[in-house]
Design a protein around this motif. Structure first.
Motif, PDB file in Angstrom:
ATOM      1  N   GLY A 169       1.099   7.145 -14.267  1.00  0.00           N
ATOM      2  CA  GLY A 169       1.279   8.719 -15.059  1.00  0.00           C
ATOM      3  C   GLY A 169       2.026   9.329 -13.618  1.00  0.00           C
ATOM      4  N   PRO A 170       1.594  10.707 -13.002  1.00  0.00           N
ATOM      5  CA  PRO A 170       2.305  11.291 -11.912  1.00  0.00           C
ATOM      6  C   PRO A 170       1.236  10.795 -10.731  1.00  0.00           C
ATOM      7  CG  PRO A 170       2.557  12.982 -14.392  1.00  0.00           C
ATOM      8  CD  PRO A 170       1.726  11.836 -14.153  1.00  0.00           C
ATOM      9  N   ALA A 171       0.206  10.849 -11.025  1.00  0.00           N
ATOM     10  CA  ALA A 171      -0.972  11.171 -10.209  1.00  0.00           C
ATOM     11  C   ALA A 171      -0.983   9.762  -9.382  1.00  0.00           C
ATOM     12  CB  ALA A 171      -2.002  11.350 -10.299  1.00  0.00           C
ATOM     13  N   GLY A 172      -1.015   8.673 -10.626  1.00  0.00           N
ATOM     14  CA  GLY A 172      -0.629   7.416  -9.571  1.00  0.00           C
ATOM     15  C   GLY A 172       0.678   6.780  -9.091  1.00  0.00           C
ATOM     16  N   ALA A 173       1.506   7.769  -9.136  1.00  0.00           N
ATOM     17  CA  ALA A 173       2.806   6.773  -8.696  1.00  0.00           C
ATOM     18  C   ALA A 173       2.927   8.153  -7.766  1.00  0.00           C
ATOM     19  CB  ALA A 173       4.120   7.616  -9.520  1.00  0.00           C
ATOM     20  N   SER A 174       2.803   9.454  -7.500  1.00  0.00           N
ATOM     21  CA  SER A 174       2.327   9.550  -5.941  1.00  0.00           C
ATOM     22  C   SER A 174       1.734   9.260  -5.139  1.00  0.00           C
ATOM     23  CB  SER A 174       1.761  11.509  -6.202  1.00  0.00           C
ATOM     24  OG  SER A 174       1.699  12.115  -5.493  1.00  0.00           O
ATOM     25  N   ALA A 176       0.714   6.096  -4.831  1.00  0.00           N
ATOM     26  CA  ALA A 176       1.686   4.875  -4.816  1.00  0.00           C
ATOM     27  C   ALA A 176       2.597   5.251  -3.912  1.00  0.00           C
ATOM     28  CB  ALA A 176       2.093   3.996  -6.049  1.00  0.00           C
ATOM     29  N   ARG A 177       3.351   6.586  -3.944  1.00  0.00           N
ATOM     30  CA  ARG A 177       4.672   6.448  -2.992  1.00  0.00           C
ATOM     31  C   ARG A 177       3.547   6.892  -2.049  1.00  0.00           C
ATOM     32  NH1 ARG A 177       7.122  11.302  -1.521  1.00  0.00           N
ATOM     33  NH2 ARG A 177       5.872  12.869  -3.220  1.00  0.00           N
ATOM     34  N   PHE A 178       2.725   7.432  -1.356  1.00  0.00           N
ATOM     35  CA  PHE A 178       2.315   7.913  -0.524  1.00  0.00           C
ATOM     36  C   PHE A 178       1.721   6.771   0.250  1.00  0.00           C
ATOM     37  CE2 PHE A 178       1.026  11.979  -2.300  1.00  0.00           C
ATOM     38  CZ  PHE A 178       2.605  12.779  -1.680  1.00  0.00           C
ATOM     39  N   TRP A 179       0.540   5.795  -0.181  1.00  0.00           N
ATOM     40  CA  TRP A 179       0.480   3.916  -0.510  1.00  0.00           C
ATOM     41  C   TRP A 179       1.242   3.292   0.365  1.00  0.00           C
ATOM     42  CZ3 TRP A 179      -2.561   3.649  -4.997  1.00  0.00           C
ATOM     43  CH2 TRP A 179      -3.952   4.830  -4.779  1.00  0.00           C
ATOM     44  N   GLY A 180       2.904   2.708   0.401  1.00  0.00           N
ATOM     45  CA  GLY A 180       3.447   2.643   0.476  1.00  0.00           C
ATOM     46  C   GLY A 180       4.570   3.025   1.510  1.00  0.00           C
ATOM     47  N   HIS A 181       4.609   4.220   1.304  1.00  0.00           N
ATOM     48  CA  HIS A 181       5.087   4.774   3.149  1.00  0.00           C
ATOM     49  C   HIS A 181       4.032   4.962   4.396  1.00  0.00           C
ATOM     50  CE1 HIS A 181       9.358   6.638   2.142  1.00  0.00           C
ATOM     51  NE2 HIS A 181       8.679   6.850   1.012  1.00  0.00           N
ATOM     52  N   ALA A 182       3.110   4.701   3.761  1.00  0.00           N
ATOM     53  CA  ALA A 182       1.721   4.838   5.243  1.00  0.00           C
ATOM     54  C   ALA A 182       2.020   3.188   5.136  1.00  0.00           C
ATOM     55  CB  ALA A 182       0.215   4.499   3.953  1.00  0.00           C
ATOM     56  N   ILE A 183       1.109   2.174   4.393  1.00  0.00           N
ATOM     57  CA  ILE A 183       2.279   0.703   5.030  1.00  0.00           C
ATOM     58  C   ILE A 183       3.550   0.355   6.305  1.00  0.00           C
ATOM     59  CG2 ILE A 183       2.174  -1.340   4.156  1.00  0.00           C
ATOM     60  CD1 ILE A 183       0.760  -0.643   1.836  1.00  0.00           C
ATOM     61  N   VAL A 184       4.886   0.960   5.393  1.00  0.00           N
ATOM     62  CA  VAL A 184       5.268   0.797   6.410  1.00  0.00           C
ATOM     63  C   VAL A 184       5.249   1.628   7.985  1.00  0.00           C
ATOM     64  CG1 VAL A 184       8.035   1.586   6.904  1.00  0.00           C
ATOM     65  CG2 VAL A 184       6.982   0.752   4.208  1.00  0.00           C
ATOM     66  N   GLY A 185       4.637   2.533   8.140  1.00  0.00           N
ATOM     67  CA  GLY A 185       4.661   3.256   8.487  1.00  0.00           C
ATOM     68  C   GLY A 185       3.611   2.619   9.744  1.00  0.00           C
ATOM     69  N   LEU A 186       2.314   1.688   9.640  1.00  0.00           N
ATOM     70  CA  LEU A 186       1.246   1.157  10.046  1.00  0.00           C
ATOM     71  C   LEU A 186       2.532  -0.308  10.660  1.00  0.00           C
ATOM     72  CD1 LEU A 186      -1.053  -0.675  10.550  1.00  0.00           C
ATOM     73  CD2 LEU A 186      -1.204  -0.604   7.905  1.00  0.00           C
ATOM     74  N   VAL A 187       3.454  -0.796   9.735  1.00  0.00           N
ATOM     75  CA  VAL A 187       3.858  -2.191  10.047  1.00  0.00           C
ATOM     76  C   VAL A 187       4.695  -1.995  11.320  1.00  0.00           C
ATOM     77  CG1 VAL A 187       5.527  -3.921   9.638  1.00  0.00           C
ATOM     78  CG2 VAL A 187       3.700  -3.327   7.718  1.00  0.00           C
ATOM     79  N   ARG A 188       5.453  -0.917  11.048  1.00  0.00           N
ATOM     80  CA  ARG A 188       6.500  -0.373  12.003  1.00  0.00           C
ATOM     81  C   ARG A 188       6.093   0.020  13.721  1.00  0.00           C
ATOM     82  NH1 ARG A 188      11.015   4.337  12.529  1.00  0.00           N
ATOM     83  NH2 ARG A 188      11.542   4.152  14.811  1.00  0.00           N
ATOM     84  N   GLY A 189       4.398   0.148  13.627  1.00  0.00           N
ATOM     85  CA  GLY A 189       4.315   0.653  14.720  1.00  0.00           C
ATOM     86  C   GLY A 189       3.438  -0.157  15.194  1.00  0.00           C
ATOM     87  N   ALA A 190       3.143  -1.183  14.408  1.00  0.00           N
ATOM     88  CA  ALA A 190       2.271  -2.629  15.317  1.00  0.00           C
ATOM     89  C   ALA A 190       3.202  -3.978  15.387  1.00  0.00           C
ATOM     90  CB  ALA A 190       1.459  -2.543  13.990  1.00  0.00           C
TER      91      ALA A 190
END
Length: 230
Positions: A169-174, A176-190
């Motif tokens: 649903g909308p809340a779950g999709a939202s 997931a989007r934030f989690w996905g971008h948080a993971i990318v930021g985590l990986v890029r910084g490290a």
């Protein structure tokens, strides 16, 4: 009244696109050989042409930089998709393995092409065009190809997470989007620190560290995210 393009002009489009691809390929080879700090003169020499010809095809150094970023992004995104899809297709692995595969693919670019990674992420070519000041592609062309790449990969990771949500649903999709971008930021910084300050940590070890950190957060949301199969 709309006027069609002269056929004598449009028939050269494929040739121009092919030539642009050749110049980008030559530039990438030169970056690998001479390092991320390579200048336009060296890029032109490696391509067997002149800066004038390169500018004719790309407009300026920002145009060439953007084209190189787009080429790298296309390859990296295809590899991330292949790796995550392969993990998800294996019933013995699952979403945790998909996250690990995506992280490992990103780190593989740095391990195998460190100078190309530095060139794309840290923009030394653009800094040369600003009297030593580190300019950004956004300042020069209104867009930032590095941020575009991060956005696309973040969306890709979000899609992997989203397909494994228990509460769609909308809340779950939202979320997931934030989690996905948080993971990318985590990986890029490290990853940037791993490249800048090597201490003997292998790619496999860093992948494991980052996967543990990322998945501990995702799996902690037990009511939303499926665990990898045991």
């Amino acid at each position: 009244m709309k006027v069609g393009r002269d056929k004598r002009d449009s028939r050269w489009d494929a040739h121009r696109e092919q030539r642009r691809g050749q110049l980008v390929g030559s530039a990438i080879v030169a970056i690998r050989r001479q390092g991320a700090g390579i200048g336009m003169d060296e890029i032109a020499a490696a391509a067997g042409t002149s800066k004038t010809v390169i500018y004719r095809h790309f407009g300026d150094r920002t145009g060439l930089y953007t084209a190189i970023c787009e080429s790298v992004a296309g390859v990296l995104l295809a590899e991330v998709r292949r790796a995550t899809a392969g993990a998800l297709a294996d019933p013995a692995r699952g979403p945790r393995a998909a996250v690990a595969a995506g992280i490992d693919t990103y780190l593989q670019l740095i391990e195998t092409d460190p100078e190309l990674y530095r060139f794309v992420v840290h923009r030394p070519l653009l800094a040369q065009g600003h009297g030593g000041r580190r300019g950004t592609a956004a300042e020069d062309a209104g867009t930032d190809p590095v941020n575009d790449l991060v956005t696309v990969i973040g969306d890709e990771v979000a899609a992997v997470i989203g397909t494994n949500l228990r509460a769609p649903g909308p809340a779950g999709a939202s979320a997931a989007r934030f989690w996905g971008h948080a993971i990318v930021g985590l990986v890029r910084g490290a990853a940037d620190d791993w490249l800048a300050r090597p201490d003997g940590t292998t790619r496999a070890q860093l992948t494991a560290h980052l996967t543990d950190l990322a998945w501990s957060g995702l799996s902690g949301l037990a009511s939303h995210v499926q665990e990898a199969p045991s």
